[in-house]
Enzyme design. Structure first.
Site, PDB file in Angstrom:
ATOM      1  N   ARG A  58     -65.849  -0.734  42.646  1.00 18.90           N
ATOM      2  CA  ARG A  58     -64.846   0.247  42.227  1.00 18.90           C
ATOM      3  C   ARG A  58     -63.812  -0.390  41.308  1.00 18.90           C
ATOM      4  O   ARG A  58     -63.404   0.194  40.294  1.00 18.90           O
ATOM      5  CB  ARG A  58     -64.169   0.839  43.473  1.00 18.90           C
ATOM      6  CG  ARG A  58     -63.145   1.928  43.171  1.00 18.90           C
ATOM      7  CD  ARG A  58     -62.648   2.576  44.455  1.00 18.90           C
ATOM      8  NE  ARG A  58     -61.629   3.576  44.154  1.00 18.90           N
ATOM      9  CZ  ARG A  58     -60.428   3.603  44.707  1.00 18.90           C
ATOM     10  NH1 ARG A  58     -60.084   2.682  45.606  1.00 18.90           N
ATOM     11  NH2 ARG A  58     -59.562   4.545  44.392  1.00 18.90           N
ATOM     12  N   HIS A  62     -62.922   0.692  37.466  1.00 21.44           N
ATOM     13  CA  HIS A  62     -61.557   1.053  37.057  1.00 21.44           C
ATOM     14  C   HIS A  62     -61.046   0.131  35.957  1.00 21.44           C
ATOM     15  O   HIS A  62     -60.290   0.554  35.079  1.00 21.44           O
ATOM     16  CB  HIS A  62     -60.614   1.008  38.260  1.00 21.44           C
ATOM     17  CG  HIS A  62     -60.767   2.170  39.188  1.00 21.44           C
ATOM     18  ND1 HIS A  62     -59.752   2.638  39.992  1.00 21.44           N
ATOM     19  CD2 HIS A  62     -61.821   2.970  39.436  1.00 21.44           C
ATOM     20  CE1 HIS A  62     -60.172   3.679  40.689  1.00 21.44           C
ATOM     21  NE2 HIS A  62     -61.440   3.898  40.382  1.00 21.44           N
ATOM     22  N   VAL A  66     -60.246   1.405  31.536  1.00 21.63           N
ATOM     23  CA  VAL A  66     -58.910   1.335  30.938  1.00 21.63           C
ATOM     24  C   VAL A  66     -58.843   0.091  30.051  1.00 21.63           C
ATOM     25  O   VAL A  66     -58.901  -1.030  30.526  1.00 21.63           O
ATOM     26  CB  VAL A  66     -57.809   1.262  32.027  1.00 21.63           C
ATOM     27  CG1 VAL A  66     -56.430   1.275  31.377  1.00 21.63           C
ATOM     28  CG2 VAL A  66     -57.948   2.413  33.010  1.00 21.63           C
ATOM     29  N   ASP A  70     -61.470  -5.976  30.666  1.00 17.81           N
ATOM     30  CA  ASP A  70     -60.627  -7.103  30.251  1.00 17.81           C
ATOM     31  C   ASP A  70     -59.744  -7.647  31.369  1.00 17.81           C
ATOM     32  O   ASP A  70     -58.802  -8.398  31.117  1.00 17.81           O
ATOM     33  CB  ASP A  70     -59.747  -6.701  29.064  1.00 17.81           C
ATOM     34  CG  ASP A  70     -58.694  -5.654  29.417  1.00 17.81           C
ATOM     35  OD1 ASP A  70     -58.777  -5.074  30.524  1.00 17.81           O
ATOM     36  OD2 ASP A  70     -57.784  -5.426  28.603  1.00 17.81           O
ATOM     37  N   ASN A  90     -55.456   3.448  41.635  1.00 17.33           N
ATOM     38  CA  ASN A  90     -55.645   2.024  41.950  1.00 17.33           C
ATOM     39  C   ASN A  90     -54.878   1.548  43.176  1.00 17.33           C
ATOM     40  O   ASN A  90     -55.040   0.394  43.599  1.00 17.33           O
ATOM     41  CB  ASN A  90     -55.237   1.168  40.747  1.00 17.33           C
ATOM     42  CG  ASN A  90     -56.186   1.331  39.578  1.00 17.33           C
ATOM     43  OD1 ASN A  90     -57.359   1.647  39.760  1.00 17.33           O
ATOM     44  ND2 ASN A  90     -55.683   1.131  38.371  1.00 17.33           N
ATOM     45  N   HIS A 188     -71.411   5.463  44.858  1.00 20.29           N
ATOM     46  CA  HIS A 188     -70.834   6.056  46.058  1.00 20.29           C
ATOM     47  C   HIS A 188     -71.776   5.982  47.247  1.00 20.29           C
ATOM     48  O   HIS A 188     -71.450   6.481  48.327  1.00 20.29           O
ATOM     49  CB  HIS A 188     -70.428   7.511  45.789  1.00 20.29           C
ATOM     50  CG  HIS A 188     -69.244   7.644  44.890  1.00 20.29           C
ATOM     51  ND1 HIS A 188     -68.764   8.857  44.438  1.00 20.29           N
ATOM     52  CD2 HIS A 188     -68.427   6.703  44.340  1.00 20.29           C
ATOM     53  CE1 HIS A 188     -67.716   8.659  43.657  1.00 20.29           C
ATOM     54  NE2 HIS A 188     -67.493   7.362  43.585  1.00 20.29           N
ATOM     55  N   ASP A 241     -71.047   7.913  51.994  1.00 22.28           N
ATOM     56  CA  ASP A 241     -72.468   8.188  52.212  1.00 22.28           C
ATOM     57  C   ASP A 241     -72.699   8.110  53.717  1.00 22.28           C
ATOM     58  O   ASP A 241     -73.109   7.067  54.236  1.00 22.28           O
ATOM     59  CB  ASP A 241     -73.308   7.146  51.459  1.00 22.28           C
ATOM     60  CG  ASP A 241     -74.799   7.447  51.505  1.00 22.28           C
ATOM     61  OD1 ASP A 241     -75.173   8.477  52.085  1.00 22.28           O
ATOM     62  OD2 ASP A 241     -75.569   6.640  50.963  1.00 22.28           O
TER      63      ASP A 241
END
Length: 323
Positions: A58, A62, A66, A70, A90, A188, A241
């Site tokens: 995750r 994320h 964005v 990096d 976040n 997921h 799940d």
């Protein structure tokens, strides 16, 4: 947006090219032990904390959504800047300490050589592999970003309430297609979520105290009875799940077809005929089909907006931009 089925994706997975500015074995000369050190660390610690694999996956997602992959998601806020970490999507990320510890291990061997962005990308791949998931190629050479902004995280990271059109647009903006959307959503299959990220589906879907009619009634009743007992629960964790949240498999997709996707964004995947057909094909195919497609999409995602050459920096501390 067109959709290519998973059978084609499996074939293309072997033909996919890496980002032109990244390469496999980037550190072979400058820090030849780097990738092995990262793998060894992951193999030592993930079996004792297998849920961290989902956390890293995750976090990597994320990060890449964005400003590209990096390592900007790793940066702490300061008195003058609210960083990505502070953004609502976040605030429930875990695993920062894991990456910090890994960085320390690598820095001791090769100071100032291996970027935090590469460490996150490699550790994510290795962690998923350790818990029995797919392995994908991780070309390296990413450099660490110098900017981390709360507002950008809020606008760029897809929300769990997103509909299909919004998801497709978000992914297309990053160079990912509808097939990547379905395959990457398969992440997921592992991990958990807080009730607050989907409680409106149970208690206030349209603002009138109602339940999302697209959610399986039995599943919704069970969630309200045994997990999210009221609309204000901000702490309870729920398996994304159910019954299989520690295992990387196709059960997530099977649950989608039963209308048991936890998020609105999960349920949205079945509102499109082509995407639903792809999901059915994944469920009906050997697990290797999903694994191969997921691997290709992860390699593609890991190349989003990378900084290479003289761009950015190699952070000494992943949480702090070099002074």
């Amino acid at each position: 947006m067109s959709f290519r089925g998973p059978t084609i994706l499996v074939f293309l997975g072997f033909l996919s090219c890496v980002h032109a500015d990244l390469k496999l074995g980037f550190y072979d000369d400058s820090c030849p032990k780097a990738e092995k050190m990262i793998l060894d660390f992951v193999e030592e610690h993930i079996p004792n904390a297998p849920t961290v694999a989902a956390s890293l996956l995750r976090m990597h997602f994320h990060d890449c959504f964005v400003r590209g992959c990096d390592g900007s998601v790793l940066i702490n806020s300061t008195s003058t800047n609210q960083a990505e970490k502070a953004a609502t999507p976040n605030q429930t990320l875990r695993g920062f300490d894991f990456i910090d510890r890994l960085k320390s291990v690598v820095e001791e061997e090769c100071p100032g050589i291996v970027s935090c962005a590469d460490i996150l990308a490699l550790a994510t791949r290795d962690a998923v592999g350790v818990i029995g998931g797919p392995i994908w190629r991780v070309p390296t050479g990413r450099r660490d970003g110098l900017i981390s902004n709360l507002s950008e995280a809020l606008s760029e990271i897809p929300a769990p309430t997103s509909n299909l059109s919004s998801l497709q647009t978000s992914f297309a903006n990053k160079g990912l297609n509808a097939a990547d959307l379905v395959l990457l959503s398969g992440a997921h299959t592992i991990g958990v979520a807080h009730c607050e990220s989907f409680s409106d589906r149970l208690y206030n879907f349209t603002g009138n105290g109602d339940q999302d009619p697209s959610l399986d009634g039995f599943y919704a009743t069970n969630l309200k009875k045994n997990k999210c007992r009221d609309a204000t629960d901000e702490t309870t964790l729920v398996e994304m799940d159910p019954g299989s949240f520690r295992t990387f498999d196709v059960e997530y997709y099977r649950n989608l077809l039963k209308r048991r996707g936890l998020f609105e964004s999960d349920a949205a995947l079945t509102t499109d005929a082509a995407a639903k057909t792809a999901i059915v094909n994944l469920v009906d195919s050997p697990p290797q089909t999903f694994f191969a497609g997921f691997a290709m999409s992860m390699e593609k995602m890991g190349s989003i907006g990378v900084k290479t050459g003289s761009s950015g920096e190699i952070r000494r501390n992943c949480a702090v931009i070099n002074s």
